[in-house]
Design a protein around this motif. Structure first.
Motif, PDB file in Angstrom:
ATOM      1  N   ASN A   1       0.784  -1.104  -0.233  1.00  0.00           N
ATOM      2  CA  ASN A   1      -0.067  -0.092   0.035  1.00  0.00           C
ATOM      3  C   ASN A   1       0.779   1.317  -0.141  1.00  0.00           C
ATOM      4  O   ASN A   1       2.039   1.262   0.350  1.00  0.00           O
ATOM      5  CB  ASN A   1      -0.966  -0.057   1.146  1.00  0.00           C
TER       6      ASN A   1
ATOM      7  N   ALA B   1      -0.331   2.809   5.933  1.00  0.00           N
ATOM      8  CA  ALA B   1      -1.603   1.591   5.411  1.00  0.00           C
ATOM      9  C   ALA B   1      -2.657   1.649   6.353  1.00  0.00           C
ATOM     10  O   ALA B   1      -3.721   1.611   5.668  1.00  0.00           O
ATOM     11  CB  ALA B   1      -0.855   0.275   5.386  1.00  0.00           C
TER      12      ALA B   1
ATOM     13  N   ASN C   1       4.703  -1.861   2.800  1.00  0.00           N
ATOM     14  CA  ASN C   1       3.807  -0.754   2.591  1.00  0.00           C
ATOM     15  C   ASN C   1       4.913   0.409   2.634  1.00  0.00           C
ATOM     16  O   ASN C   1       5.451   0.881   3.518  1.00  0.00           O
ATOM     17  CB  ASN C   1       2.952  -0.469   3.777  1.00  0.00           C
TER      18      ASN C   1
ATOM     19  N   ASN D   1       8.474  -1.592   5.717  1.00  0.00           N
ATOM     20  CA  ASN D   1       7.557  -0.676   5.687  1.00  0.00           C
ATOM     21  C   ASN D   1       8.131   0.666   5.569  1.00  0.00           C
ATOM     22  O   ASN D   1       7.552   1.625   5.669  1.00  0.00           O
ATOM     23  CB  ASN D   1       6.644  -0.800   6.656  1.00  0.00           C
TER      24      ASN D   1
END
Length: 417
Positions: free
Chosen positions: A232, A246, A268, A293
């Motif tokens: 994401n 996210a 993400n 992330n």
């Protein structure tokens, strides 16, 4: 409590035959199924209406790429929308035989818009793959999602739906060009719950914010359990963007408690969890897997940017081990960073620093400065930002590393007796 079953298929003869065997009703479209469900529920009796949806593609009211649902008005009624059935409704496997909600290039409304002030005891949406890629604008030269020209309406607009349970299970939400949804229900009582169970959030811009509508009651809890947040994206590829992560935590009035358990946060781009509010619900953040992330923040190590909080007047990225030090986090036990072995990767994404972008030197900006308007900045080159993903029912994005199998969404094969 009585149960009414409505079957929906893309193949009319098969659907009618299954309905005869199961003593159910047949509807040739989701549009008609929603109408039948509302008629049954609005009689006011204590009833559960199940809309069972066979595998196939469904493209909105009259092919519009969106559904406008009728009014539901029964505080004792439950509506369950259940996808992933085979054509005979003898087996259910939402991730491998998906009921796919697709849209069209000209979409101009939320995918599911509920009638204002609907009321039900429970609304359960289980086993749908919802993909808005068709109504997005992608730039082929940069392999990137373009905000301009993409339909940014959310997947769900609840319009102050009043209920004791809003639950999403075994669903896939993908390619949203803006926030996919906020579960803004009105809690019917202090026992109300909002739940996301075994869902996949794939390739969305800032997928969800955990919040509720302000009303007489506050939900007891919002639960996100065994969900996968995969690939994401931040609102834009700028480390100073307002919405990088996210999943966003709402303010203190969102719920009495928020539980994030057994989830997978994988690659993400702008971070896993955003928790910026100075007043938030008590947070339980247990047994989650955070992997990769931190790329937008220049932090490539595996456990980076598990959470972003407000500290020292800035957005402070935190590693997995630091979550337990956040004031509103009541528990942060068993969180790990284990490679799940997923066939997903970001490309050569280019980030920008908005503070370094200088206004263009032209007469238009001179006029805008005189008028006190914002100045146009220089051109920003982007690359590989949120390119479209497709759903592969033959190979859904589940962890292949046995050590990571306990985190995130898992296959569901539910035989029907």
């Amino acid at each position: 409590m009585t149960t009414k079953t409505i079957l929906v298929t893309v193949d009319k003869p098969t659907g009618k035959a299954a309905a005869a065997v199961m003593q159910a009703e047949y509807a040739k479209s989701l549009t008609r199924a929603f109408r039948k469900a509302a008629e049954a529920l609005n009689e006011g009796t204590e009833i559960t209406v199940e809309i069972k949806v066979a595998a196939g593609e469904y493209d909105g009211d009259l092919g519009s790429g969106a559904y406008e649902l009728p009014q539901f008005d029964n505080v004792d009624g439950r509506l369950h929308i259940l996808g992933g059935y085979n054509s005979s409704f003898t087996n259910r496997d939402p991730f491998h035989t998906p009921s796919q909600i697709i849209t069209i290039r000209e979409r101009s409304a939320p995918i599911f818009k509920f009638a204002k002030n609907s009321k039900l005891a429970a609304l359960v949406i289980d086993g749908l793959v919802i993909d808005t890629g068709n109504s997005n604008n992608y730039d082929a030269q940069t392999n990137s999602l373009m905000g301009h020209g993409s339909c940014t309406h959310p997947f769900f607009k609840l319009m102050y739906f009043e209920t004791n349970l809003l639950q999403f299970s075994n669903c896939v939400f993908m390619n949203s060009p803006h926030r996919m949804m906020e579960p803004l229900i009105r809690a019917a009582s202090d026992a109300a719950e909002i739940r996301y169970d075994n869902c996949i959030f794939l390739n969305n811009i800032i997928p969800i914010k955990l919040d509720s509508a302000r009303f007489r009651h506050k939900p007891a809890r919002i639960v996100v359990n065994r969900c996968s947040f995969l690939l994401n994206w931040a609102l834009n590829p700028d480390v100073n963007t307002s919405n990088p992560a996210a999943l966003e935590i709402g303010p203190a009035d969102a719920a009495h408690e928020i539980q994030l358990t057994n989830n997978l946060f994988y690659t993400n781009f702008g971070g896993a969890i955003l928790a910026l509010n100075l007043k938030m619900p008590p947070l339980i953040v247990n047994n989650n897997n955070f992997v990769g992330n931190g790329l937008m923040h220049g932090q490539p190590y595996t456990d980076a940017v598990a959470m972003i909080v407000a500290a020292g007047g800035r957005k402070q990225p935190l590693d997995v081990d630091d979550i337990e030090d956040v004031p509103h986090v009541d528990e942060a036990e068993g969180n790990v960073s284990i490679d799940p072995g997923l066939p997903l990767a970001v490309g050569n994404v280019q980030t920008v620093d908005a503070d370094a972008i200088q206004p263009e030197a032209n007469w238009q900006n001179e006029v805008r400065a005189i008028l006190g308007l914002n100045l146009d900045g220089g051109r920003v080159e982007i690359n590989d930002f949120a390119p479209r993903q497709t759903y592969n029912a033959q190979r859904p994005p589940f962890a292949t590393n046995p050590a990571a199998a306990a985190y995130g969404a898992a296959p569901l094969a539910e035989p029907v007796m």
